[in-house]
Structures are given as structure tokens and as C-alpha cells.
Design a protein around this motif. Structure first.
Motif, PDB file in Angstrom:
ATOM      1  N   SER A  48       0.992  -1.395  -0.037  1.00 30.23           N
ATOM      2  CA  SER A  48       0.441   0.167  -0.317  1.00 30.23           C
ATOM      3  C   SER A  48       0.712   1.137   0.102  1.00 30.23           C
ATOM      4  O   SER A  48       1.995   0.939   0.776  1.00 30.23           O
ATOM      5  CB  SER A  48      -0.865  -0.049   1.275  1.00 30.23           C
ATOM      6  OG  SER A  48       0.093   0.207   2.130  1.00 30.23           O
ATOM      7  N   GLY A  49       0.225   2.500   0.006  1.00 25.68           N
ATOM      8  CA  GLY A  49       0.677   4.265  -0.149  1.00 25.68           C
ATOM      9  C   GLY A  49       1.499   3.899   1.399  1.00 25.68           C
ATOM     10  O   GLY A  49       2.543   4.495   1.070  1.00 25.68           O
ATOM     11  N   ALA A  50       0.943   3.726   2.091  1.00 24.59           N
ATOM     12  CA  ALA A  50       1.319   4.069   3.537  1.00 24.59           C
ATOM     13  C   ALA A  50       2.375   3.289   4.307  1.00 24.59           C
ATOM     14  O   ALA A  50       3.326   3.555   4.719  1.00 24.59           O
ATOM     15  CB  ALA A  50      -0.308   3.267   4.813  1.00 24.59           C
ATOM     16  N   ASN A  65       4.997   4.502   2.550  1.00 24.11           N
ATOM     17  CA  ASN A  65       5.535   6.037   3.063  1.00 24.11           C
ATOM     18  C   ASN A  65       6.725   5.239   4.394  1.00 24.11           C
ATOM     19  O   ASN A  65       7.583   5.922   4.878  1.00 24.11           O
ATOM     20  CB  ASN A  65       4.208   6.438   3.745  1.00 24.11           C
ATOM     21  CG  ASN A  65       4.540   8.067   2.350  1.00 24.11           C
ATOM     22  OD1 ASN A  65       4.819   8.721   1.881  1.00 24.11           O
ATOM     23  ND2 ASN A  65       3.464   7.319   1.258  1.00 24.11           N
ATOM     24  N   PHE A  68      -0.474  14.153   2.167  1.00 28.67           N
ATOM     25  CA  PHE A  68      -1.231  13.545   2.498  1.00 28.67           C
ATOM     26  C   PHE A  68      -0.586  12.373   2.510  1.00 28.67           C
ATOM     27  O   PHE A  68       0.185  11.561   1.101  1.00 28.67           O
ATOM     28  CB  PHE A  68      -2.776  13.280   1.585  1.00 28.67           C
ATOM     29  CG  PHE A  68      -3.663  11.664   2.616  1.00 28.67           C
ATOM     30  CD1 PHE A  68      -4.248  11.954   3.078  1.00 28.67           C
ATOM     31  CD2 PHE A  68      -3.351  10.373   1.649  1.00 28.67           C
ATOM     32  CE1 PHE A  68      -4.504  10.669   4.979  1.00 28.67           C
ATOM     33  CE2 PHE A  68      -3.471   9.132   2.911  1.00 28.67           C
ATOM     34  CZ  PHE A  68      -4.353   9.092   3.111  1.00 28.67           C
ATOM     35  N   HIS A  69      -0.175  11.282   3.726  1.00 24.50           N
ATOM     36  CA  HIS A  69       1.006   9.921   3.297  1.00 24.50           C
ATOM     37  C   HIS A  69       0.353   9.136   3.907  1.00 24.50           C
ATOM     38  O   HIS A  69       1.239   7.962   3.969  1.00 24.50           O
ATOM     39  CB  HIS A  69       1.931  10.211   3.872  1.00 24.50           C
ATOM     40  CG  HIS A  69       2.822  11.846   3.328  1.00 24.50           C
ATOM     41  ND1 HIS A  69       3.372  11.617   2.228  1.00 24.50           N
ATOM     42  CD2 HIS A  69       2.980  12.444   3.596  1.00 24.50           C
ATOM     43  CE1 HIS A  69       3.589  12.842   1.803  1.00 24.50           C
ATOM     44  NE2 HIS A  69       3.960  13.726   2.282  1.00 24.50           N
ATOM     45  N   GLY A  70      -1.068   8.426   3.730  1.00 18.08           N
ATOM     46  CA  GLY A  70      -1.393   7.161   4.990  1.00 18.08           C
ATOM     47  C   GLY A  70      -2.052   7.631   5.928  1.00 18.08           C
ATOM     48  O   GLY A  70      -2.087   8.709   6.648  1.00 18.08           O
ATOM     49  N   GLU A 121       4.812  15.373  -1.626  1.00 18.04           N
ATOM     50  CA  GLU A 121       4.150  14.414  -2.849  1.00 18.04           C
ATOM     51  C   GLU A 121       4.148  15.376  -4.236  1.00 18.04           C
ATOM     52  O   GLU A 121       4.219  17.605  -3.546  1.00 18.04           O
ATOM     53  CB  GLU A 121       2.584  14.639  -3.064  1.00 18.04           C
ATOM     54  CG  GLU A 121       2.317  13.657  -1.260  1.00 18.04           C
ATOM     55  CD  GLU A 121       0.315  14.306  -0.893  1.00 18.04           C
ATOM     56  OE1 GLU A 121      -0.309  13.972  -2.717  1.00 18.04           O
ATOM     57  OE2 GLU A 121       0.671  15.031  -0.179  1.00 18.04           O
ATOM     58  N   GLU A 176      -4.764  14.357  -1.928  1.00 14.43           N
ATOM     59  CA  GLU A 176      -6.255  14.582  -0.487  1.00 14.43           C
ATOM     60  C   GLU A 176      -5.690  16.259  -0.405  1.00 14.43           C
ATOM     61  O   GLU A 176      -7.180  16.425   0.048  1.00 14.43           O
ATOM     62  CB  GLU A 176      -5.337  13.312   0.140  1.00 14.43           C
ATOM     63  CG  GLU A 176      -5.505  12.808  -0.171  1.00 14.43           C
ATOM     64  CD  GLU A 176      -6.776  11.193  -0.958  1.00 14.43           C
ATOM     65  OE1 GLU A 176      -7.987  11.958  -0.700  1.00 14.43           O
ATOM     66  OE2 GLU A 176      -6.698  11.037  -1.604  1.00 14.43           O
ATOM     67  N   ASP A 216       6.752  11.186  -2.553  1.00 15.30           N
ATOM     68  CA  ASP A 216       6.009  10.002  -2.240  1.00 15.30           C
ATOM     69  C   ASP A 216       5.172  10.289  -4.101  1.00 15.30           C
ATOM     70  O   ASP A 216       4.072  11.343  -3.976  1.00 15.30           O
ATOM     71  CB  ASP A 216       4.953  10.849  -1.568  1.00 15.30           C
ATOM     72  CG  ASP A 216       3.597  10.064  -1.446  1.00 15.30           C
ATOM     73  OD1 ASP A 216       3.036   9.085  -1.616  1.00 15.30           O
ATOM     74  OD2 ASP A 216       2.722   9.805   0.228  1.00 15.30           O
ATOM     75  N   VAL A 226       2.826   8.412  -4.397  1.00 15.55           N
ATOM     76  CA  VAL A 226       1.769   7.386  -4.560  1.00 15.55           C
ATOM     77  C   VAL A 226       0.717   7.051  -5.861  1.00 15.55           C
ATOM     78  O   VAL A 226      -0.766   6.614  -6.629  1.00 15.55           O
ATOM     79  CB  VAL A 226       1.350   7.145  -3.002  1.00 15.55           C
ATOM     80  CG1 VAL A 226      -0.194   6.177  -2.798  1.00 15.55           C
ATOM     81  CG2 VAL A 226       2.932   6.437  -2.433  1.00 15.55           C
ATOM     82  N   GLN A 227       0.496   8.841  -5.399  1.00 20.03           N
ATOM     83  CA  GLN A 227      -0.785   9.057  -6.408  1.00 20.03           C
ATOM     84  C   GLN A 227      -0.744   9.370  -8.075  1.00 20.03           C
ATOM     85  O   GLN A 227      -1.499   9.000  -8.833  1.00 20.03           O
ATOM     86  CB  GLN A 227      -1.568   9.906  -5.537  1.00 20.03           C
ATOM     87  CG  GLN A 227      -3.179  10.291  -6.287  1.00 20.03           C
ATOM     88  CD  GLN A 227      -4.362  11.735  -5.484  1.00 20.03           C
ATOM     89  OE1 GLN A 227      -4.670  11.922  -5.825  1.00 20.03           O
ATOM     90  NE2 GLN A 227      -4.310  10.777  -4.157  1.00 20.03           N
ATOM     91  N   LYS A 232      -0.712   2.710  -5.314  1.00 22.18           N
ATOM     92  CA  LYS A 232      -2.083   2.388  -6.766  1.00 22.18           C
ATOM     93  C   LYS A 232      -2.699   2.052  -7.588  1.00 22.18           C
ATOM     94  O   LYS A 232      -1.964   1.180  -7.539  1.00 22.18           O
ATOM     95  CB  LYS A 232      -2.620   4.343  -6.142  1.00 22.18           C
ATOM     96  CG  LYS A 232      -3.273   4.885  -4.800  1.00 22.18           C
ATOM     97  CD  LYS A 232      -3.549   5.800  -4.985  1.00 22.18           C
ATOM     98  CE  LYS A 232      -4.055   6.851  -4.367  1.00 22.18           C
ATOM     99  NZ  LYS A 232      -5.022   6.670  -3.397  1.00 22.18           N
TER     100      LYS A 232
HETATM  101  C1  LIG Z   1      -0.023  10.378  -2.033  1.00 23.48           C
HETATM  102  C2  LIG Z   1      -0.801   9.550  -0.971  1.00 23.48           C
HETATM  103  N1  LIG Z   1       0.114   9.012  -0.414  1.00 23.48           N
HETATM  104  C3  LIG Z   1      -0.098   7.692   0.312  1.00 23.48           C
HETATM  105  C4  LIG Z   1      -1.431   7.098   0.469  1.00 23.48           C
HETATM  106  C5  LIG Z   1      -1.794   5.824   1.178  1.00 23.48           C
HETATM  107  O1  LIG Z   1      -1.849   5.174   0.026  1.00 23.48           O
HETATM  108  P1  LIG Z   1      -2.436   4.258   0.573  1.00 23.48           P
HETATM  109  O2  LIG Z   1      -3.920   4.334   0.992  1.00 23.48           O
HETATM  110  O3  LIG Z   1      -2.443   3.054  -0.178  1.00 23.48           O
HETATM  111  O4  LIG Z   1      -2.147   3.397   1.637  1.00 23.48           O
HETATM  112  C6  LIG Z   1      -2.038   7.926  -0.390  1.00 23.48           C
HETATM  113  C7  LIG Z   1      -3.517   7.449  -0.753  1.00 23.48           C
HETATM  114  O5  LIG Z   1      -4.619   8.144  -1.075  1.00 23.48           O
HETATM  115  C8  LIG Z   1      -1.951   9.473  -1.574  1.00 23.48           C
HETATM  116  O6  LIG Z   1      -2.636   9.992  -2.237  1.00 23.48           O
END
Ligand SMILES: Cc1ncc(COP(=O)(O)O)c(C=O)c1O
Length: 398
Positions: A98-100, A103, A131-133, A185, A190, A218, A220-221, A247
Motif C-alpha cells: 500500500s501507499g502508507a 511511506n 497526505f501520506h497514509g 508529494e 488529497e 511520494d 503514490v497518487q 495505487k
Molecule cells: C500521496 C499519497 N500517499 C499515500 C497514500 C496512502 O495510500 P494507501 O491508502 O494505499 O495506504 C495516498 C492515498 O491516497 C496518497 O494519495
């Protein structure tokens, strides 16, 4: 439709629809009604639903071998790592789910880097609105006070500054000897689809080089084709030392990665970090298909055309151009800032068969898949305009 089962913890305010099937940029609910997908499962199904390469790879791999554990070599994981190295220039990577978790791995990596330098309490610079999770480390790095509220004690070791404020980072550099990394990011997702200024990111790169801090992006998005390149940093002329993603990497199969290069690639050794599922054969089969599609199928080249079609659909149909104050983002990470209230927009979209989302409190975040047709994109833009027209008309009559 009744609320979700009481057996589900009510952590989400769910919209009253259940999807049964998806195809390309369209989702069908359990009654067969079609919805245009302007969300991609929150920037996950970047290749849309039932993308043939992904479907075939996942089905075949599920029939062969799903999981073994990282106690053994995993050929598919190594193959995906090689694809990511070729796409990013990163040297090595840790796979997670996952993204969290991506991180979390980066936070540990940065702390270990500090530890190696003899810094007792290493600090990571993060941004307001980031937003990092939701896991505790990622949550502690997250800038949104509302999300953090009530979950203390959170992790120490984060220095928060406003986005695009380079002097604030310079001031921290002058004040403190314990900073080890900057985590950002490149486009706050978010936080309302807010791109960081390119000269700010370049300034961060310069400060990181000067003070021997790690620059950690980051993505992730923003990653996995979402912004029209495999990762958005390629468009910015700024290379991070640590690159995080998740993601869209598995197009719906849970896989994330913390990628590193240079000194960052030397921090984590045997026993330092782990994940039972991380990078298992099934998820890696999906990621391999996604990265192959991004490299070979010409899908990312569509992003700019789809974006243009969507924005012209929006502009053509708006009864008053001032109803939208700004359109932000890159590629298919689109933030539409309305000048009207956004309260009912998601619900109105659903009623019209459009899947939309609000980010950062009042920004319409549109995240269509790279396989959306130009006609569908125009329809989506026009649909959003229609909603804004209706909201404005209602406000005028109120
Ligand atoms: C930039 C960013 N980092 C981390 C996350 C967390 O990802 P996850 O929900 O897969 O843990 C998100 C989720 O929206 C995100 O947008």
C-alpha cells in the motif's frame, strides 16, 4: 439503499451504489446501470477495468502460484524491480502492499540514514496539507490536522512547513543539525490537487544536495502513468533519492514500492524491514503487466488528449466561465476549483451516472483512466459543467 452492514466498521461515508462489473472507463452497478468512471478507484485503475494484459496476467498467475513469501527468491518481483529501475533510474526497492507502507519504509530508511550519521533524533521535513497514509508513521507525516486528531501520541521527528515556502526550509536548515530528509508529494493529491511549484522542487533538490538530506517523493497518487509519464518527477527536471509508489502500480492488486538510489539505496539490510505479502507473485504479475502496458501500449500519450477533451467539454457547457476559478494538476490528475459550493456535487454526479470526488475540502478531483475515450472525456467534462450550472442556478433562486 440501506447503510453498509453493521459488520463493517463505519470508517467510510459510502455512496449508495454497489458495482458489479467494469469495462474500460465504465462501471456497471448491480442493477446494470452504467457510470462513467472519473475516479479510477482513487487513482488505482489507471488502465481502466478489464485491461486485457492485466486481466490475462492475473488470471494466469492465480492459476499457477499466488504466494510464497520473501524467504525465497521471487522471479516476478525481480522482473518488476528491473522494469522500475529502467523506468526511473532508481537502484533498488522494497515491495509492500500500500501507499502508507511505502511511506513507512521511507520513514524508516531516512531514520536509519540519520542513525548512521550519528543523529539521535532525525527529523523529516513534511508539508502542511500533505497526505501520506493512515498508519501511524504515515499519519504523523500527514499534514491534515483533522485526519491526525484523536490518534495521539503520534510519532515525533517531523518538521512541518507550508508548501512552496523555500525560505521556511532554509530557516530549518540554518536552525537545526538533525534534519535527514524532505518528504513531499510533487502534486498534493488529497490536499486538493495542488502542484508544488517546479522552482520550489528544484530549490528543495539544491538544499538536499547542500545539506546531505534525502529528497523523498511520494508518488503514490501521481505515479504509474496518472500524470502522463510513468512518474511525474520525469516532467519536473528534479530527481528524488527515494521514490514511493502504490495505487496504480497493480491496477487494483495491492502492491507498493519504496525505491531508492545512491546513499539511500544502502540503508536497509537483512532483517531491517519486511512484509509477508510484499511483492508476492500475484501482485507482481499485475505490476509487470501494468509497467509493460505503460512502456509499450501508448496509453500515457493519451493523457494529454483526454485532459484536453475533458476540459473543453467542461468549458463549452458552463453557462458562466466564472463558475470555475481554476483547473489544476497534470495529465489525468485534474483539480477543478469551482467558485460555487461543492456540497452536493458528488451526489449529483452519481445521480447523473458520473463518478466524481472532492479533495482538499472543495476541489472537484477528476482521475479518469488512461483508456477513457475522448468522447467519454468530453461527456464527463460536460456533465461536471451541467452540475455546476445547476448548483449555481439553485443558489440564484435561493
Ligand atoms: C500521496 C499519497 N500517499 C499515500 C497514500 C496512502 O495510500 P494507501 O491508502 O494505499 O495506504 C495516498 C492515498 O491516497 C496518497 O494519495
Amino acid at each position: 439503499m440501506p447503510d453498509a452492514s453493521p459488520a463493517i466498521m463505519p470508517t467510510y461515508g459510502r455512496l449508495p451504489v454497489t458495482f458489479a462489473r467494469g469495462e474500460g472507463a465504465v462501471l456497471y452497478d448491480t442493477t446494470g446501470r452504467a457510470y462513467l468512471d472519473g475516479l479510477s478507484g482513487i487513482a488505482v485503475t489507471n488502465l481502466g477495468h478489464q485491461y486485457p494484459r492485466v486481466t490475462q496476467a492475473v488470471a494466469e498467475q492465480a492459476g499457477r502460484l499466488i504466494h510464497t513469501s520473501n524467504l525465497f527468491h521471487i522471479g516476478l518481483q525481480e522482473a518488476v524491480a528491473e522494469q522500475l529501475r529502467a523506468a526511473t533510474g532508481m537502484e533498488n526497492m522494497f515491495f509492500c502492499n500500500s501507499g502508507a507502507e511505502a511511506n513507512e519504509a521511507a520513514i524508516k530508511l531516512a531514520r536509519r540514514y540519520g542513525d548512521q550519521k550519528g543523529i539521535a533524533s532525525p527529523q523529516i521535513i513534511v508539508l502542511d496539507g500533505a497526505f501520506h497514509g493512515r498508519t501511524l508513521g504515515a499519519l504523523s507525516a500527514t499534514g491534515n490536522q483533522k485526519i491526525r486528531q484523536g490518534f495521539g501520541p503520534l510519532l515525533e521527528g517531523f518538521q512541518r512547513v507550508a508548501p512552496d515556502d523555500l525560505p521556511a526550509v532554509e530557516a530549518l536548515a540554518a536552525e537545526r543539525q538533525d534534519i535527514v530528509a524532505v518528504l513531499v508529494e510533487p502534486i498534493l493529491g488529497e490536499g486538493g490537487v495542488r502542484p508544488l511549484a517546479v522552482d520550489y522542487l528544484q530549490g528543495l533538490r539544491g538544499l538536499c544536495d547542500q545539506h546531505e538530506w534525502l529528497l523523498m517523493f511520494d508518488e503514490v497518487q501521481t505515479g504509474n502513468g496518472r500524470c502522463g509519464s510513468t512518474y511525474v518527477f520525469e516532467q519536473l527536471g528534479v530527481e528524488p533519492d527515494v521514490l514511493l509508489t502504490a495505487k496504480g502500480l497493480g491496477n487494483g492488486l495491492p502492491i507498493g514500492a519504496c525505491m531508492a538510489k545512491g546513499v539511500a539505496a544502502e540503508q536497509l539490510g537483512p532483517g531491517d524491514h519486511g512484509s509477508t505479502y510484499g511483492g508476492n507473485p500475484l501482485c507482481c504479475a499485475a505490476a509487470q503487466a501494468v509497467l509493460t502496458a505503460l512502456a509499450e501500449d501508448g496509453v500515457m500519450q493519451q493523457a494529454i488528449l483526454i485532459r484536453e477533451a475533458l476540459i473543453s467539454g467542461l468549458q463549452d457547457k458552463l453557462c458562466d466561465a466564472s463558475l470555475v476559478s481554476e483547473v489544476r494538476g497534470r495529465g489525468l490528475m485534474i483539480g477543478i476549483q469551482p467558485s460555487t459550493a461543492t456540497g452536493e456535487i458528488v451526489k449529483r454526479g452519481l445521480d447523473q451516472g458520473l463518478l466524481l470526488n472532492i479533495a482538499g475540502g472543495d476541489t472537484i478531483r477528476v482521475l479518469p483512466p488512461l483508456v477513457m475515450t475522448l468522447e467519454q472525456a468530453g461527456e464527463l467534462g460536460a456533465g461536471i459543467a451541467q452540475i455546476l450550472n445547476d448548483v449555481a442556478e439553485q443558489e440564484d433562486n435561493a
